[in-house]
Design an enzyme around this catalytic site. Sequence first.
Site, PDB file in Angstrom:
ATOM      1  N   GLU A 130      -0.893  -5.106  -8.957  1.00 32.63           N
ATOM      2  CA  GLU A 130      -0.333  -6.044  -9.631  1.00 32.63           C
ATOM      3  C   GLU A 130      -0.560  -7.530  -8.903  1.00 32.63           C
ATOM      4  OE1 GLU A 130       2.343  -6.433 -12.316  1.00 32.63           O
ATOM      5  OE2 GLU A 130       1.493  -4.577 -13.293  1.00 32.63           O
ATOM      6  N   HIS A 186       0.852  -1.063  -0.093  1.00 34.93           N
ATOM      7  CA  HIS A 186       0.154  -0.276   0.052  1.00 34.93           C
ATOM      8  C   HIS A 186       1.110   1.400   0.145  1.00 34.93           C
ATOM      9  CE1 HIS A 186      -2.752  -2.377   2.584  1.00 34.93           C
ATOM     10  NE2 HIS A 186      -3.479  -1.795   1.011  1.00 34.93           N
TER      11      HIS A 186
END
Length: 280
Positions: free
Chosen positions: A154, A43
């Site tokens: 991803e 994050h």
Amino acid sequence: MFYLLKYYIQMKVLLRNSDLNEALSGFSNVGFVPTMGSLHKGHISLIKKSLNYCNKTVVSIFINPTQFNNKTDYKKYPRNLKKDLKILKKLKVNFVYTPIKNEVYRSKNKIKIHLSKKDKILCAKYRKGHFEGVIDVMCRLTNIVKPEKIFMGEKDFQQLILVKKYIENNFKSKVILCKTIRDKNKLALSSRNLLLKKGDQIKAGKIAKALISFKKKFFKRKITKKLIFTKKNELEKLYGVNIEYLELRNKKNLKLSNRINHSKIFLGYYLKNIRLIDNF
């Protein structure tokens, strides 16, 4: 005056849509990082990109109930808002949006979401309604924040492809793909990793290493279904896991492939009762 959960120097924590809209009024080139909290280095890498490329950055923390096809999974999902806010304050994030469900789902108008037959693969095959819930909440959040750029990792590659398609077809926002961040053992960082015991985290890292090595070994060779099937059985026996899928698919259209080049190996499995996904 903003209705704040708390006020931090250089960071405003907002609970209501109206306060967020007021806070963002007049700003352009807004970046958005949607999260469900329990923040980790993956994050943080997304947030840093947004801070570098955008004038203002909004990070949302919202555990969306509609994308969980298992109520127990929703209840067990890791939550640590206090720790998350400390991380975001240190990063000097501009705005943190932590709404309750009614704020996000205030509008009952849904974008019609129908996954085509070709999309009902990988996680969509095993998690009925999951991606419909993800796409719906992402459209709602995008409509609230109205960002120019949305930064997503991803690791959830199928989710990323589906969300990108729906968002960019319905909004002016652009979805930015960001690389998967891994720990020293090559395990892809995920909030769900907090549910794993240390030994299981190491085991999951070994599975990741095995598939990274497999990909390198067969980079210039044709990959047969039999070869994939053999590898699946080998991993299940060696590590005692239950693999839902192990497939080689094209990165652009997610069609089955027999060449490593321009493709990814997709993995979904259960380590004890914790479901993990990855791609290589």
